[in-house]
Design a protein around this motif. Structure first.
Motif, PDB file in Angstrom:
ATOM      1  N   ASN A 157       0.852  -1.180   0.000  1.00 26.88           N
ATOM      2  CA  ASN A 157       0.000   0.000   0.000  1.00 26.88           C
ATOM      3  C   ASN A 157       0.898   1.244   0.000  1.00 26.88           C
ATOM      4  O   ASN A 157       2.089   1.146   0.328  1.00 26.88           O
ATOM      5  N   ALA A 199      -7.108   9.368  -2.069  1.00 34.11           N
ATOM      6  CA  ALA A 199      -7.219   8.506  -3.247  1.00 34.11           C
ATOM      7  C   ALA A 199      -5.835   8.044  -3.704  1.00 34.11           C
ATOM      8  O   ALA A 199      -4.854   8.786  -3.603  1.00 34.11           O
ATOM      9  N   TYR A 200      -5.768   6.818  -4.191  1.00 38.72           N
ATOM     10  CA  TYR A 200      -4.500   6.318  -4.719  1.00 38.72           C
ATOM     11  C   TYR A 200      -4.729   5.249  -5.762  1.00 38.72           C
ATOM     12  O   TYR A 200      -5.791   4.615  -5.825  1.00 38.72           O
ATOM     13  N   ALA A 201      -3.725   5.067  -6.616  1.00 37.13           N
ATOM     14  CA  ALA A 201      -3.667   3.971  -7.585  1.00 37.13           C
ATOM     15  C   ALA A 201      -2.333   3.287  -7.360  1.00 37.13           C
ATOM     16  O   ALA A 201      -1.279   3.898  -7.569  1.00 37.13           O
ATOM     17  N   TRP A 202      -2.364   2.021  -6.932  1.00 35.32           N
ATOM     18  CA  TRP A 202      -1.146   1.357  -6.479  1.00 35.32           C
ATOM     19  C   TRP A 202      -0.989   0.002  -7.147  1.00 35.32           C
ATOM     20  O   TRP A 202      -1.961  -0.730  -7.340  1.00 35.32           O
ATOM     21  N   GLN A 203       0.251  -0.316  -7.491  1.00 39.86           N
ATOM     22  CA  GLN A 203       0.572  -1.608  -8.100  1.00 39.86           C
ATOM     23  C   GLN A 203       1.683  -2.266  -7.310  1.00 39.86           C
ATOM     24  O   GLN A 203       2.663  -1.619  -6.945  1.00 39.86           O
ATOM     25  N   ASN A 262      -3.171  -4.847  -8.460  1.00 39.38           N
ATOM     26  CA  ASN A 262      -3.495  -3.434  -8.601  1.00 39.38           C
ATOM     27  C   ASN A 262      -4.571  -3.043  -7.602  1.00 39.38           C
ATOM     28  O   ASN A 262      -5.566  -3.751  -7.440  1.00 39.38           O
ATOM     29  N   LYS A 263      -4.348  -1.921  -6.933  1.00 37.24           N
ATOM     30  CA  LYS A 263      -5.313  -1.406  -5.967  1.00 37.24           C
ATOM     31  C   LYS A 263      -5.653   0.035  -6.332  1.00 37.24           C
ATOM     32  O   LYS A 263      -4.758   0.854  -6.524  1.00 37.24           O
ATOM     33  N   ASP A 264      -6.940   0.322  -6.416  1.00 32.94           N
ATOM     34  CA  ASP A 264      -7.403   1.679  -6.675  1.00 32.94           C
ATOM     35  C   ASP A 264      -8.381   2.060  -5.579  1.00 32.94           C
ATOM     36  O   ASP A 264      -9.346   1.335  -5.321  1.00 32.94           O
ATOM     37  N   ASP A 308     -10.674   5.362  -3.862  1.00 31.31           N
ATOM     38  CA  ASP A 308     -11.167   6.732  -3.967  1.00 31.31           C
ATOM     39  C   ASP A 308     -11.335   7.294  -2.557  1.00 31.31           C
ATOM     40  O   ASP A 308     -11.261   6.561  -1.574  1.00 31.31           O
ATOM     41  N   LYS A 345       4.436  10.337  -6.366  1.00 29.00           N
ATOM     42  CA  LYS A 345       4.511   9.218  -7.307  1.00 29.00           C
ATOM     43  C   LYS A 345       5.721   8.338  -7.007  1.00 29.00           C
ATOM     44  O   LYS A 345       6.811   8.836  -6.704  1.00 29.00           O
ATOM     45  N   GLY A 350       3.064   3.737  -7.850  1.00 28.95           N
ATOM     46  CA  GLY A 350       1.807   4.344  -8.259  1.00 28.95           C
ATOM     47  C   GLY A 350       1.751   5.770  -7.756  1.00 28.95           C
ATOM     48  O   GLY A 350       2.782   6.387  -7.463  1.00 28.95           O
TER      49      GLY A 350
END
Length: 273
Positions: free
Chosen positions: A140, A159-163, A173-175, A177, A251, A261
């Protein structure tokens, strides 16, 4: 022989057998071989880091010596560092082993355990954590804290977009909001400071800070309010006078570490006059 003596002798034997079983315990991983472990990771809590184990010989040797006594789930009442090993076996089964002296928790079931092997698991995990060539896996986004006027203040992950790359080469992949920072008044206690500087301290440094913006605390709940850009020099922010809600976007590149991410963080600072 007197019946009472026979009965007493029998009781002694039974009691001795129970004591022997209780104190001698059992070794559930006595015959575990390195070749039987397809992959393994260990998570240390704190500091909330997961490490990929590439060579399992040392781990299996320690597990061979692990001794379990009676079941005991009272470990939930204790505090301290826990190290959790996740093993994927060659036959496809998975096992989770948490060392939390004086307990060992296997797939969610707690046991009293022999001190030395359990402590050896803890030492082994911390040794991996401090080795330069260990691959730390962040599942995370890392935590961010703010330091201003010698005060450390936690931030709110948004919010995040994580790989995150798995051991078998696949990726997870975790997204996530989140609410707008101006809708998070109850979750953002103010940091009061007398200086106009603040330092960003990430648990794992990002490759780039994409943006920093802020809103006046006069605009709580007004998500249509326009944000203002904030000056940032490296990890140092220039704060605005008065009360402002800040949002940082950072980032991490996946190519370098196997995870990454973008993630947003928010916090509330009052610069006192």
């Amino acid at each position: 022989m007197n019946k009472r003596l026979i009965l007493a002798f029998t009781c002694i034997l039974l009691f001795g057998g129970i004591l022997f079983i209780f104190f001698s315990g059992r070794k559930p991983f006595k015959n575990l071989e390195p070749s039987e472990v397809l992959s393994a990771t260990v998570q240390l809590t704190p500091p909330e880091k997961t490490i990929q184990i590439t060579k399992t010989e040392d781990l299996t040797k320690i597990l061979n010596a692990v001794v379990l006594y009676k079941k005991d789930n009272s470990y939930t009442k204790y505090s301290g560092q826990a190290v959790t090993f996740a093993l994927t076996m060659a036959d496809g089964t998975q096992t989770e082993i948490m060392a939390y002296n004086p307990f060992l928790v296997i797939d969610g079931v707690g046991y009293r355990t022999k001190y030395e092997p359990c402590e050896a698991l803890n030492n082994y995990a911390n040794k991996l954590l401090h080795e330069n060539d260990s691959l730390v896996i962040l599942q995370n986004p890392p935590a961010l804290s703010i330091v201003s006027d010698e005060t450390n203040h936690e931030t709110l992950l948004g919010a995040y977009a994580w790989q995150c790359q798995n051991i078998d080469g696949s990726s997870t992949n975790k997204d996530a909001d989140s609410a707008h920072p101006l809708h998070c008044k109850d979750l953002l206690p103010p940091l009061e400071t007398t200086t106009d500087r603040a330092i960003l301290r990430f648990k794992e440094e990002p490759d780039e800070i994409l943006s920093v913006c802020c809103w006046s605390d006069k605009d709580w709940s007004n998500t249509s309010a326009q944000s203002e850009q904030v000056t940032v020099n490296g990890n140092e922010l220039t704060l605005k006078a008065g009360g402002y809600i800040y949002e940082v976007q950072a980032k991490w590149n996946t190519e370098k570490s196997g995870f990454g991410g973008t993630a947003n963080y928010s916090f509330y600072i009052k610069v006192l006059e």
